[in-house]
Design an enzyme around this catalytic site. Structure first.
Site, PDB file in Angstrom:
ATOM      1  N   GLU A 196      63.751  -2.367   8.615  1.00  0.00           N
ATOM      2  CA  GLU A 196      63.808  -2.817   9.994  1.00  0.00           C
ATOM      3  C   GLU A 196      64.216  -4.280  10.111  1.00  0.00           C
ATOM      4  O   GLU A 196      65.018  -4.646  10.954  1.00  0.00           O
ATOM      5  CB  GLU A 196      62.458  -2.607  10.663  1.00  0.00           C
ATOM      6  N   ASP A 197      63.649  -5.110   9.268  1.00  0.00           N
ATOM      7  CA  ASP A 197      63.798  -6.553   9.458  1.00  0.00           C
ATOM      8  C   ASP A 197      64.853  -7.205   8.575  1.00  0.00           C
ATOM      9  O   ASP A 197      65.138  -8.384   8.733  1.00  0.00           O
ATOM     10  CB  ASP A 197      62.454  -7.264   9.198  1.00  0.00           C
TER      11      ASP A 197
END
Ligand code: MN
Length: 717
Positions: free
Chosen positions: A83-84
């Site tokens: 996600e990051d």
């Protein structure tokens, strides 16, 4: 809880890993995951100011505290990478394989909650948790570890967000941890959440605990010495653990009105022994020296809690008159009590190559919580209903009741014996006639209490009552009852359709079995767009297709009478009514009292929907204000009017087919009939189309003539 401990290195995790993972390749795999995550998170920082990698490292450390397997720990280290960071699923898959990617994806999905309103947000959240759990419960375990670390570092978050996250932890994640039996994570989440949600209360309890600590410690120590001596005298090998009550559980008891000084299990001991037998032995020995407090003994060994928890609980008058809560269990039971579902990892006997599969199958087989969710997901419900049911029935305060054999059943507060019966088996539910709770007969709407022992009385020929829908609490029972009635109506329509078809075929001198040959069935199915013979009957029975038009598909030669059922389009009705003083106004027949041609009627001027026409004796008129207007029937009434009869019979026998026959003899069309079972009499609600009051009265007389009928009334809703 301290800020310092968060800034850990991989060595701390590894130190823990080597205590339970021996295989070199697995340890290397985890280390590779760590290095990968570290590289990907390079340059990112947490709100607390630390390098981002401290977060996945702490998540991994929490996971090692419940002895998570190497895939879970690796996924824990990688959980924020997709996600990051700049990393594709493909890349991660090449490095770590499908299983780990799936786990990380699962955790990522759980984090991505869209929300516009609070309710939608919760619904989305629950759904994702439930899906995650049924695919691989390890996703949820990683999520719990993730959230636990985020809660530990919540001090770095703005205050509004602290409250939101704390509520989420308390209302969603802690209950899930509880149901999975992961007590360690559950109670820390609760304490942390309470600290942010009710800081005054939290610190007040913490302080009181602190003040009394010395005194309590001394008393516990003295008591412990006595118990150790006692067990040694009897050669029971054991270990005693002191036991700290969580602040949240104390808060809960205070919240229920107890005084701090009255919470006796503040003084608590836990005794661990090797075998189940020794548990009971130890209990007996302790009771022989210290008098037990009545009604406080609980045997969760013979009757485990639905989250698999096993232990003996007793409260005794200990030294100096202090009350002690004592728990006695085996080491294995202790593992389950602390780690729940994760004890598959933590208990050494269970550690094997197939632990992931075992974990999943235990979740599915042993946790009633999970079974309930799966049961619920099979019911036809909107996702909002589904999630509310999960919240109400699975996550919220439940009661535990027992079968006569001692099996424990978890039910939502407010459940009745009928809920209990349906939980055992649908067939038991459907044939329930009575219930015995703790040796006395109770009404079926009796509200079950914790620890009730419930016995259901059944009768093979008995059927559910429609009233039950309003009595039961669980969605499962509600839907099963509804399904029973819809199924029954369907069966009645099928029977009726077959009967009508037989009759028509006889009229045309056709042989039933020859007419419904395989080839003919196929043709009819195509013509009326159904799938099989049963549906042909159904179609003929519920009025969708008339028996004649079905027969005409094959036997076209003969001309036949027009089908009986006349659909009345409401917009055509206005010419039937004359409104005094006004013409060309929209007129509707009220569907509470369903007036028919010839009835005494009164018009009511609605707000924006013309005039609604009621029977003059309709009780709904009394509630309406003075906006009535005189109306009259137009004398050319040629239409059919829908209206409803309530037919009460004297017996419980089913006279539905009989009634349908009588109704059709008077040339009245039936829109539908349902049965209403009221204990010792059966009633029928019939929706019919009549030409007017005259025909209706003729019908009522014909029905009243039957010796099994007690009365017939026109229904006003
Ligand atoms: Mn995270």
């Amino acid at each position: 809880m301290s800020k310092e401990k968060d800034n850990i290195t991989y060595d701390v995790v590894k130190e823990k890993l080597v205590t339970y993972i021996e295989e070199e390749d697995k340890l290397e795999f985890i280390e590779k995951a760590y290095l990968f995550a570290k590289k990907k998170h390079q340059g990112q920082y947490r709100k607390s100011g630390e390098e981002y990698i401290t977060h996945p490292l702490n998540v991994a450390l929490i996971l090692t505290s419940i002895y998570a397997d190497y895939e879970t720990v690796s996924a824990g280290l990688l959980h924020d990478v997709l996600e990051d960071c700049d990393c594709t699923e493909e890349e991660m898959k090449n490095e770590f394989g499908e299983v780990v990617v799936k786990l990380v994806q699962g955790v990522t999905k759980l984090g991505k909650i869209n929300f516009s309103t609070e309710n939608e947000y919760l619904i989305d959240y629950y759904k994702k948790i439930i899906v995650g759990m049924s695919e691989d419960v390890r996703v949820i375990i990683i999520k719990l570890a993730d959230r636990l670390h985020n809660m530990r570092t919540l001090w770095a978050t703005p205050p509004e967000k602290q409250k939101i996250k704390s509520r989420e932890a308390l209302e969603i994640l802690a209950p899930i941890a509880h149901h999975l039996g992961i007590h360690k994570i559950k109670s820390e989440l609760e304490d942390l959440a309470l600290r942010y949600l009710k800081p005054d209360v939290f610190y007040d309890i913490a302080e009181k605990l602190n003040k009394t600590k010395l005194e309590r410690d001394r008393t516990v120590f003295e008591m412990q010495k006595e118990v150790v001596n006692l067990l040694n005298e009897h050669d029971i090998v054991h270990e005693i653990k002191g036991r700290a009550k969580s602040i949240y559980s104390i808060y809960n008891k205070l919240d229920k009105g107890k005084k701090f000084s009255d919470i006796y299990d503040l003084l608590a001991l836990r005794i661990l022994v090797n075998t189940e037998q020794e548990c009971y032995l130890a209990l007996g020995i302790i009771h022989s020296k210290f008098r037990p407090l009545p009604k406080r003994f609980k045997d969760y060994i013979a009757m485990p809690k639905p989250n698999m928890y096993q232990s003996l609980h007793t409260t005794v008058f200990g030294i100096d008159g202090y009350l002690f809560e004592i728990q006695i269990r085996t080491y294995e039971m202790d593992e389950v009590a602390e780690n729940g579902i994760a004890s598959h990892w933590s208990y050494k006997e269970n550690r094997g190559s197939n632990s992931a599969a075992n974990l999943q199958s235990t979740t599915e087989q042993k946790l009633q919580f999970f079974k309930s969710i799966i049961d619920l997901s099979k019911e036809k419900m909107s996702s909002e209903e589904f999630v509310n049911s999960v919240k109400d029935e699975v996550l919220n305060n439940n009661i535990y009741v027992f079968t006569p054999k001692g099996d424990v059943m978890e039910l939502p507060i407010g459940s009745t014996p009928i809920d209990f019966a349906y939980r055992i088996h649908t067939k038991v539910g459907e044939t329930t006639t009575g219930a015995i709770v703790n040796n006395s007969i109770v009404p079926l709407n009796y509200e079950l209490k914790n620890n009730d022992i419930v016995r259901i009385i059944t009768n093979k020929s008995s059927t559910p009552s429609k009233e039950w829908v309003n009595i039961v609490k669980t969605t499962q029972a509600k839907n099963k009852i509804k399904a029973f009635f819809t199924k029954n109506e369907r069966e009645i329509y099928i029977e009726r359709g077959k009967y009508n078809l037989e009759k028509e075929l006889r009229k045309r001198k056709l042989v039933f079995s020859e007419f419904f040959s395989e080839a003919n069935i196929k043709k009819i199915c195509e013509a009326i767009k159904v799938d099989n013979l049963e549906e042909i009957y159904l179609s003929a029975g519920n009025g969708k297709t008339s028996p004649n038009s079905i027969i005409n598909v094959i036997d076209k030669i003969k001309t036949v009478a027009a089908p009986k059922i006349v659909k009345v389009a409401p917009k055509d009705l206005d010419t039937d009514i004359i409104v005094s003083g006004i013409d060309k106004v929209k007129v509707n027949l009220a569907n509470c009292c369903n007036p028919v041609f010839g009835d005494d009627i009164i018009g009511y001027i609605t707000k924006g929907n013309g005039i609604s026409v009621h029977r003059s004796n309709c009780h709904n008129l009394a509630m309406l204000d003075n906006r009535t207007v005189e109306v009259k029937w137009n004398n050319n009434g040629t239409k059919r009017y829908i209206t409803s009869l309530l037919i009460h019979s004297k017996t419980l026998d089913n006279h539905m087919l009989d009634l349908i026959q009588i109704i059709s003899m008077i040339n009245v069309s039936v829109d539908g009939i349902k049965t209403i079972n009221r204990g010792n009499e059966m009633s029928y609600e019939a929706n019919i189309y009549v030409t007017g009051l005259e025909q209706l009265q003729k019908l009522i007389l014909a029905i009243e003539k039957q010796n099994y009928i007690s009365s017939v009334e026109r229904l006003i809703r």
